[in-house]
Design a protein around this motif. Structure first.
Motif, PDB file in Angstrom:
ATOM      1  N   ASP A 127       0.893  -1.168   0.000  1.00 42.44           N
ATOM      2  CA  ASP A 127       0.000   0.000   0.000  1.00 42.44           C
ATOM      3  C   ASP A 127       0.930   1.217   0.000  1.00 42.44           C
ATOM      4  O   ASP A 127       1.639   1.424  -0.962  1.00 42.44           O
ATOM      5  N   VAL A 128       0.921   1.999   1.091  1.00 41.15           N
ATOM      6  CA  VAL A 128       1.944   3.060   1.208  1.00 41.15           C
ATOM      7  C   VAL A 128       3.319   2.397   1.294  1.00 41.15           C
ATOM      8  O   VAL A 128       4.300   2.849   0.705  1.00 41.15           O
ATOM      9  N   ARG A 177       7.383  -6.213 -17.034  1.00 38.73           N
ATOM     10  CA  ARG A 177       6.893  -5.607 -15.798  1.00 38.73           C
ATOM     11  C   ARG A 177       7.330  -6.413 -14.578  1.00 38.73           C
ATOM     12  O   ARG A 177       6.544  -7.139 -13.978  1.00 38.73           O
ATOM     13  N   PRO A 178       8.594  -6.288 -14.207  1.00 34.64           N
ATOM     14  CA  PRO A 178       9.090  -7.047 -13.061  1.00 34.64           C
ATOM     15  C   PRO A 178       8.464  -6.564 -11.757  1.00 34.64           C
ATOM     16  O   PRO A 178       8.256  -5.362 -11.583  1.00 34.64           O
ATOM     17  N   LYS A 206       9.368  -6.615  -7.959  1.00 36.49           N
ATOM     18  CA  LYS A 206      10.480  -6.918  -7.051  1.00 36.49           C
ATOM     19  C   LYS A 206       9.964  -6.927  -5.615  1.00 36.49           C
ATOM     20  O   LYS A 206       9.598  -5.879  -5.085  1.00 36.49           O
ATOM     21  N   PHE A 227      12.806 -11.123  -5.181  1.00 34.72           N
ATOM     22  CA  PHE A 227      14.033 -10.403  -5.525  1.00 34.72           C
ATOM     23  C   PHE A 227      15.125 -10.462  -4.464  1.00 34.72           C
ATOM     24  O   PHE A 227      16.300 -10.584  -4.786  1.00 34.72           O
ATOM     25  N   TYR A 253      16.957  -5.271   7.977  1.00 35.74           N
ATOM     26  CA  TYR A 253      16.204  -4.076   7.573  1.00 35.74           C
ATOM     27  C   TYR A 253      15.007  -3.816   8.489  1.00 35.74           C
ATOM     28  O   TYR A 253      14.758  -2.671   8.877  1.00 35.74           O
ATOM     29  N   ALA A 307      15.014  -0.377  10.415  1.00 34.28           N
ATOM     30  CA  ALA A 307      14.246   0.678   9.735  1.00 34.28           C
ATOM     31  C   ALA A 307      12.731   0.574   9.877  1.00 34.28           C
ATOM     32  O   ALA A 307      12.017   1.450   9.404  1.00 34.28           O
ATOM     33  N   PHE A 351       8.111   2.108   9.792  1.00 38.76           N
ATOM     34  CA  PHE A 351       8.622   3.325   9.161  1.00 38.76           C
ATOM     35  C   PHE A 351       8.627   4.528  10.104  1.00 38.76           C
ATOM     36  O   PHE A 351       9.613   5.261  10.172  1.00 38.76           O
ATOM     37  N   ALA A 396      16.831   7.966  11.181  1.00 40.60           N
ATOM     38  CA  ALA A 396      15.935   7.045  11.903  1.00 40.60           C
ATOM     39  C   ALA A 396      16.078   5.617  11.400  1.00 40.60           C
ATOM     40  O   ALA A 396      16.047   4.669  12.176  1.00 40.60           O
ATOM     41  N   CYS A 397      16.249   5.434  10.090  1.00 39.35           N
ATOM     42  CA  CYS A 397      16.309   4.086   9.524  1.00 39.35           C
ATOM     43  C   CYS A 397      17.727   3.522   9.524  1.00 39.35           C
ATOM     44  O   CYS A 397      17.946   2.416   9.025  1.00 39.35           O
ATOM     45  N   LEU A 439      18.463  -4.082 -12.523  1.00 36.36           N
ATOM     46  CA  LEU A 439      17.840  -5.268 -13.109  1.00 36.36           C
ATOM     47  C   LEU A 439      17.991  -5.272 -14.637  1.00 36.36           C
ATOM     48  O   LEU A 439      17.634  -4.298 -15.304  1.00 36.36           O
ATOM     49  N   ASN A 466      14.418  -1.683 -17.350  1.00 34.15           N
ATOM     50  CA  ASN A 466      13.999  -1.922 -15.972  1.00 34.15           C
ATOM     51  C   ASN A 466      15.115  -1.777 -14.945  1.00 34.15           C
ATOM     52  O   ASN A 466      14.972  -2.218 -13.813  1.00 34.15           O
TER      53      ASN A 466
END
Lengths: 179, 402
Positions: A76-77, A92-93, A95, A100, A110, A114, A117, B190-191, B263, B378
């Motif tokens: 979404d966001v 139209r990959p 990822k 990926f 991650y 992070a 958010f 922050a991240c 890619l 891409n």
């Protein structure tokens, strides 16, 4: 000539044996190191103790992740987290983590550094393991009863693990008559 | 008073005129009042003229803490980008950091782990370099279609003077161990944005910068400390730097695997594509501008290469049939924005104009078609194709669909 060389050699030896010149700084405190993001290597170096289950991850995801990534990680966001396998070589990959990302450890790293958010650093290691387990399971990469911990996570083979190549540039052949 | 200094008689005449108008209290010219109004008082920190309106552009976003803002290249002169107009790319907002509390931790495979204050770092011998900084994703939209103006299509590039400390000096202080081959650089945003950097390159040319254009760098550029890897994609130049960890392997961060990898049509992605290859673009006349009349113009633009000096820039005004060499304006420094110029007469004929840069390695900036033939559409990152503008007979300038 020989004398000069000998002196230069002696100087070089003396210089390399000396402690560093400026003596700035001090050893870091354990607290200072703890405040840094705990970087996780692909071989699992840096992963903390603890573990997480898919079931625990499902609950956590609904509470912390779904508002941006969608109830089932459809995006979404926040980024889409699922699907896309088999699309990388198409016009139209798509990822995603499943299609990926080459290393499961990156997902732990991650999320831990992070996510979420707007409140990064909120999740405890056990919660990060759980979130990782759930997202991997959403993508069909691990079974629903598999537990993620410092031993099992680095062993997860991501579908696109072998999908990365070294930089070959410069790679564009020069045209005889541009345009 | 046609030539040389005014005569005594002329001075007397001027004095009489000024005196007369003072008495009358009337305007002596359309440009100023008389008596003249005093200007603004001196201030501690300058703002630009209220008549200057150049600003960065950014796309609307649901999360204003992420995204990028583009330098107004069409309004640029010379080769330095004002710090306030430098492009930006953020992943979790701009942190507010008190330099008195900021520390850089150097750890991992080092003999002497170090915690350094900004005072420590500023005590060391400084280095200063004028450098181009370009986002790896600059011109990403060009893979799909030619952008309408130079700011939105090429504006994630800027030029600054950076001042700081050679990374090699600090790593000598910490004592890099023989097994160490990578540096994991992490920011205090922050991240905790993180990238893996090969140690050999870092020792050769990287610096830790605290100064930009003669003052402390802006918070949006990494205040109080950032990594500068000359010629490498912007994302590796980690801002708000607070950790350098030496390791024997890359850490495969999200921002070097899932993002900032290129890619290819076969579904494989190139990883650790650090260098920004030679690139150029005409900034005047460029998309959205209008030539007000027929006549002689100075066609101008910017060229740069992450691999060294710009050797030459060639310009076409006939759609690529013939190319002529443009003048390169000094300074022409390695890995720095270089301005090119060409006198060009616009006589009302439609013209397709473009520039191509050749750097000191002999690399020639490719056409869009050649780039896409080699890499597909891409890859998102590292677009450096030749950019054409169409000058129409009425003087308007637009992008060219190709």
């Amino acid at each position: 000539m020989w004398k000069v060389s000998a002196i230069l050699l002696l100087m070089a030896v003396t210089l390399s044996a000396q402690p560093p010149g400026y003596q700035v700084g001090r050893p870091p405190t354990p607290e200072e190191v703890r405040d840094l993001g705990s970087a996780i290597a692909p071989d699992g170096t840096g992963l903390p103790e603890g573990s997480g289950t898919v079931a625990a991850g499902r609950e956590l995801f609904a509470a912390q992740c779904a508002r941006c990534h969608g109830p089932n990680g459809e995006g979404d966001v926040g980024a889409r987290l699922i699907g896309g396998q088999g699309t990388l070589a198409t016009p139209r990959p798509i990822k995603t983590v499943g299609s990926f990302w080459p290393y499961a450890t990156t997902l732990w790293d991650y999320i831990n550094r992070a996510m979420p958010f707007d409140r990064p650093g909120l999740l405890q290691p056990l919660e990060v393991y759980a979130a990782v387990a759930y997202v991997l399971n959403l993508n069909g990469i691990i079974e629903a009863d598999q537990v993620m911990d410092a031993t099992s996570l680095p062993k997860v083979k991501m579908p696109n693990r072998d999908g990365f190549v070294a930089d070959p540039r410069p790679d564009v052949p020069r045209e005889r008559r541009p345009r | 008073m046609k030539h040389g200094r005014p005569s005594r008689r002329q001075l007397l005449q001027i004095g009489a005129a000024v005196g007369g108008s003072l008495l009358a209290g009337r305007k002596t010219s359309a440009l100023e009042t008389n008596p003249r109004k005093l200007g603004e008082p001196l201030g501690p920190y300058s703002e630009r003229s209220p008549f200057e309106k150049a600003v960065r552009w950014r796309r609307e976003s649901k999360t204003p803490e992420t995204g990028s803002s583009f330098t107004p290249l069409h309004d640029s002169v010379g080769t330095a980008t004002p710090s306030a107009l430098h492009y930006e790319r953020h992943h979790s907002g701009i942190p507010t950091i008190d330099p008195a509390r900021h520390r850089l931790i150097i750890h991992g495979m080092v003999d002497r782990p170090l915690s350094l204050s900004m005072t420590d770092i500023r005590r060391l011998p400084s280095v200063t370099r004028l450098l181009v900084l370009e986002c790896g994703g600059n011109s990403a939209g060009e893979w799909a279609a030619s952008g309408a103006d130079v700011q939105r299509s090429y504006g994630l590039v800027s030029g600054s003077e950076w001042t700081g400390v050679a990374l090699s000096l600090l790593l000598a202080e910490a004592g890099a161990q023989p097994r160490a081959s990578w540096v994991i650089a992490e920011g205090a945003d922050a991240c905790r944005m993180m990238r893996s950097i090969p140690l050999a390159t870092a020792l050769e040319s990287s610096m830790l910068a605290y100064g930009q254009n003669g003052e402390a760098m802006r918070p949006s550029q990494g205040y109080p400390l950032r990594l500068i890897n000359p010629g490498w994609e912007g994302n590796t130049n980690v801002k708000w730097l607070h950790s350098l960890k030496l390791t024997d392997q890359p850490y495969m961060a999200r921002d070097e695997t899932s993002k900032y990898s290129d890619l290819m049509p076969d579904g494989k992605a190139r990883i650790f594509t650090y260098a920004m290859e030679a690139k150029s673009v005409i900034t005047f006349p460029s998309g959205g501008q209008t030539l007000p009349a027929h006549g002689l113009y100075e066609l101008t633009g910017l060229a740069w290469s992450g691999r060294g000096r710009i050797d030459r820039v060639e310009v076409t005004t006939n759609g690529g049939r013939t190319w002529v060499q443009a003048a390169l304006q000094e300074p022409r420094l390695p890995i720095a924005l270089t301005r090119f110029r060409l006198a060009w007469r616009f006589d009302g004929q439609d013209a397709l104009i473009a520039s191509r840069a050749i750097d000191e390695t002999g690399y020639v900036q490719p056409t869009r078609a050649a780039l896409i033939a080699a890499r597909g559409t891409n890859s998102i990152y590292h677009y450096n194709g030749i950019k054409f503008w169409s000058v129409r007979s009425d003087g308007t300038v637009t992008n060219v669909e190709s």
